[in-house]
Scaffold this motif. Structure first.
Motif, mmCIF file in Angstrom:
data_model
loop_
_atom_site.group_PDB
_atom_site.id
_atom_site.type_symbol
_atom_site.label_atom_id
_atom_site.label_comp_id
_atom_site.label_asym_id
_atom_site.label_seq_id
_atom_site.Cartn_x
_atom_site.Cartn_y
_atom_site.Cartn_z
ATOM 1 N N GLY A 43 43.211 39.793 47.228
ATOM 2 C CA GLY A 43 44.583 40.296 47.337
ATOM 3 C C GLY A 43 44.967 41.222 46.193
ATOM 4 O O GLY A 43 44.267 41.338 45.182
ATOM 5 N N GLU A 44 46.122 41.867 46.361
ATOM 6 C CA GLU A 44 46.657 42.787 45.343
ATOM 7 C C GLU A 44 47.160 42.010 44.140
ATOM 8 O O GLU A 44 47.695 40.914 44.289
ATOM 9 N N GLY A 45 47.009 42.602 42.973
ATOM 10 C CA GLY A 45 47.673 42.077 41.778
ATOM 11 C C GLY A 45 46.922 40.978 41.054
ATOM 12 O O GLY A 45 47.317 40.587 39.951
ATOM 13 N N VAL A 46 45.815 40.472 41.621
ATOM 14 C CA VAL A 46 45.130 39.348 40.961
ATOM 15 C C VAL A 46 44.480 39.761 39.643
ATOM 16 O O VAL A 46 44.335 38.944 38.737
ATOM 17 N N ASP A 47 44.068 41.032 39.565
ATOM 18 C CA ASP A 47 43.384 41.440 38.336
ATOM 19 C C ASP A 47 44.272 42.298 37.431
ATOM 20 O O ASP A 47 43.785 42.943 36.501
ATOM 21 N N ALA A 48 45.593 42.285 37.653
ATOM 22 C CA ALA A 48 46.506 42.975 36.737
ATOM 23 C C ALA A 48 46.469 42.238 35.396
ATOM 24 O O ALA A 48 46.380 41.010 35.370
ATOM 25 N N PRO A 49 46.541 42.980 34.263
ATOM 26 C CA PRO A 49 46.467 42.299 32.970
ATOM 27 C C PRO A 49 47.583 41.265 32.835
ATOM 28 O O PRO A 49 48.746 41.576 33.040
ATOM 29 N N GLY A 50 47.202 40.041 32.505
ATOM 30 C CA GLY A 50 48.189 38.973 32.313
ATOM 31 C C GLY A 50 48.690 38.339 33.597
ATOM 32 O O GLY A 50 49.590 37.489 33.544
ATOM 33 N N ALA A 51 48.116 38.707 34.744
ATOM 34 C CA ALA A 51 48.555 38.090 36.011
ATOM 35 C C ALA A 51 48.367 36.578 35.932
ATOM 36 O O ALA A 51 47.421 36.086 35.313
ATOM 37 N N TRP A 52 49.278 35.844 36.570
ATOM 38 C CA TRP A 52 49.215 34.382 36.466
ATOM 39 C C TRP A 52 49.501 33.726 37.797
ATOM 40 O O TRP A 52 49.971 34.393 38.738
ATOM 41 N N VAL A 53 49.193 32.446 37.831
ATOM 42 C CA VAL A 53 49.403 31.663 39.049
ATOM 43 C C VAL A 53 50.065 30.349 38.676
ATOM 44 O O VAL A 53 50.058 29.945 37.520
ATOM 45 N N LYS A 54 50.624 29.703 39.672
ATOM 46 C CA LYS A 54 51.033 28.318 39.511
ATOM 47 C C LYS A 54 49.830 27.485 39.911
ATOM 48 O O LYS A 54 49.292 27.660 41.020
ATOM 49 N N LEU A 55 49.374 26.649 39.004
ATOM 50 C CA LEU A 55 48.219 25.792 39.270
ATOM 51 C C LEU A 55 48.730 24.391 39.588
ATOM 52 O O LEU A 55 49.451 23.795 38.777
ATOM 53 N N PHE A 56 48.413 23.900 40.790
ATOM 54 C CA PHE A 56 48.829 22.561 41.200
ATOM 55 C C PHE A 56 47.639 21.626 41.014
ATOM 56 O O PHE A 56 46.631 21.756 41.720
ATOM 57 N N VAL A 57 47.778 20.735 40.027
ATOM 58 C CA VAL A 57 46.676 19.834 39.696
ATOM 59 C C VAL A 57 46.644 18.686 40.716
ATOM 60 O O VAL A 57 47.570 18.570 41.541
ATOM 61 N N PRO A 58 45.601 17.837 40.706
ATOM 62 C CA PRO A 58 45.478 16.826 41.773
ATOM 63 C C PRO A 58 46.697 15.907 41.902
ATOM 64 O O PRO A 58 46.973 15.410 43.002
ATOM 65 N N SER A 59 47.477 15.712 40.823
ATOM 66 C CA SER A 59 48.687 14.872 40.930
ATOM 67 C C SER A 59 49.775 15.568 41.746
ATOM 68 O O SER A 59 50.787 14.958 42.088
ATOM 69 N N GLY A 60 49.601 16.872 42.035
ATOM 70 C CA GLY A 60 50.580 17.627 42.823
ATOM 71 C C GLY A 60 51.538 18.432 41.973
ATOM 72 O O GLY A 60 52.285 19.266 42.488
ATOM 73 N N GLU A 61 51.519 18.198 40.630
ATOM 74 C CA GLU A 61 52.436 18.956 39.772
ATOM 75 C C GLU A 61 51.871 20.339 39.474
ATOM 76 O O GLU A 61 50.650 20.510 39.337
ATOM 77 N N GLY A 62 52.780 21.323 39.347
ATOM 78 C CA GLY A 62 52.354 22.703 39.146
ATOM 79 C C GLY A 62 52.784 23.239 37.796
ATOM 80 O O GLY A 62 53.899 22.951 37.341
ATOM 81 N N ARG A 63 51.920 24.012 37.148
ATOM 82 C CA ARG A 63 52.230 24.675 35.879
ATOM 83 C C ARG A 63 51.665 26.091 35.927
ATOM 84 O O ARG A 63 50.718 26.368 36.674
ATOM 85 N N ALA A 64 52.222 26.977 35.092
ATOM 86 C CA ALA A 64 51.811 28.388 35.092
ATOM 87 C C ALA A 64 50.548 28.587 34.243
ATOM 88 O O ALA A 64 50.490 28.112 33.104
#
Ligand SMILES: Cc1cc2nc3c(=O)[nH]c(=O)nc-3n(C[C@H](O)[C@H](O)[C@H](O)COP(=O)(O)OP(=O)(O)OC[C@H]3O[C@@H](n4cnc5c(N)ncnc54)[C@H](O)[C@@H]3O)c2cc1C
Length: 243
Positions: A43-64
């Motif tokens: 997808g677009e924007g994944v390799d923009a410098p500093g691009a980030w995601v919300k990561l949802f760990v197995p407990s279901g909680e999400g962090r940037a």
């Protein structure tokens, strides 16, 4: 317009942990793959410098978390997570400390990392802590040889320093974090820091109070809004801080 809309499209992808590496004593690198991640990285924007995601760990909680690297051919992303358990744990840091190959997590995004130097930029000043280091490294990788860059990075000590690969005319100054006052060393270094002549661009990320103090300082000293990106990545005592 359609192009701009495409950049803003966010997807959620279920990923499998393919690899876990200890980069430094307090930094764990997770490689995620699987069919949905392989589609996500096209997808677009994944390799923009500093691009980030919300990561949802197995407990279901999400962090940037920053996309430290994206490998379109392999269909994988790498994320570097600070293990901050000594100063108060959270679900993402706790998971990273115990992550195993085969764990299932999700990512949602991508979102823009705010790095947008105007075309006339003649110098860059980057400042951040360990949480900002993956973004600083991704910015470094995207720059060309012409750009003079000063980077100030506050980490817990020499063992937390990492190589920064770049073609730019780059200088890193490593600062030692004061465990009782995160961001203080960065502020001491950058408040009253002489800036190079000509139009430049400042990018700051890290503990939110310190970033805010620096942002106000640079604004009061005439740095225009479009030449300054400052984002609190976490805040002392606050879980899941949002800036
Ligand atoms: C755009 C963006 C990109 C980011 N990229 C990265 C990245 O690539 N790598 C990375 O490691 N982090 C990154 N962060 C920061 C990360 O999202 C936060 O540190 C997050 O709070 C960690 O979640 P947690 O579940 O471990 O702790 P939380 O549940 O959010 O917080 C629990 C406790 O831990 C404290 N805490 C949180 N982070 C730290 C820390 N770093 N040091 C000391 N104490 C802390 C909080 O103050 C709170 O008291 C990024 C943040 C943003 C907004």
């Amino acid at each position: 317009m359609l192009e701009r809309l495409a950049v803003q499209v966010r997807q959620r992808a279920l990923g499998t942990v393919l690899d876990v590496q200890t980069v430094t004593p307090h930094m764990r690198r997770i490689t995620l793959g699987g069919a949905e991640v392989a589609a996500f990285v096209q997808g677009e924007g994944v390799d923009a410098p500093g691009a980030w995601v919300k990561l949802f760990v197995p407990s279901g909680e999400g962090r940037a978390y920053t996309l430290r690297t994206v490998d379109r051919a392999a269909g994988t992303v790498r994320i570097d997570l600070v293990l901050h358990g000594e100063s108060g744990d959270g679900p993402a840091s706790m998971w990273a400390a115990q992550a195993r190959v085969g764990d299932q997590v999700s990512i949602a995004g991508p979102r823009n990392g705010g790095f947008a130097p105007p075309a006339d930029t003649r110098w860059l000043l980057l400042g951040g802590d360990a949480t900002a280091l993956p973004a600083i490294q991704s910015i470094a990788a995207a720059l060309d040889a012409a750009m003079p860059v000063e980077a100030y990075v506050e980490v817990d000590g020499a063992a937390e320093q990492q190589p920064i690969s770049t073609a730019a005319d780059w200088r890193t100054t490593w600062l030692r974090a004061d465990p009782g006052e995160p961001g203080r060393s960065l502020c001491q270094q950058l408040l009253h820091h002489p800036l190079p002549p000509g139009p430049g661009y400042i990018w700051l990320a890290g503990e939110a109070s310190a970033v805010r103090e620096l942002k106000l300082y640079f604004q009061e000293h005439g740095i225009e809004r479009h030449r300054l990106s400052a984002k609190g990545y976490w805040r002392t005592g606050n879980a899941d801080h949002r800036d």
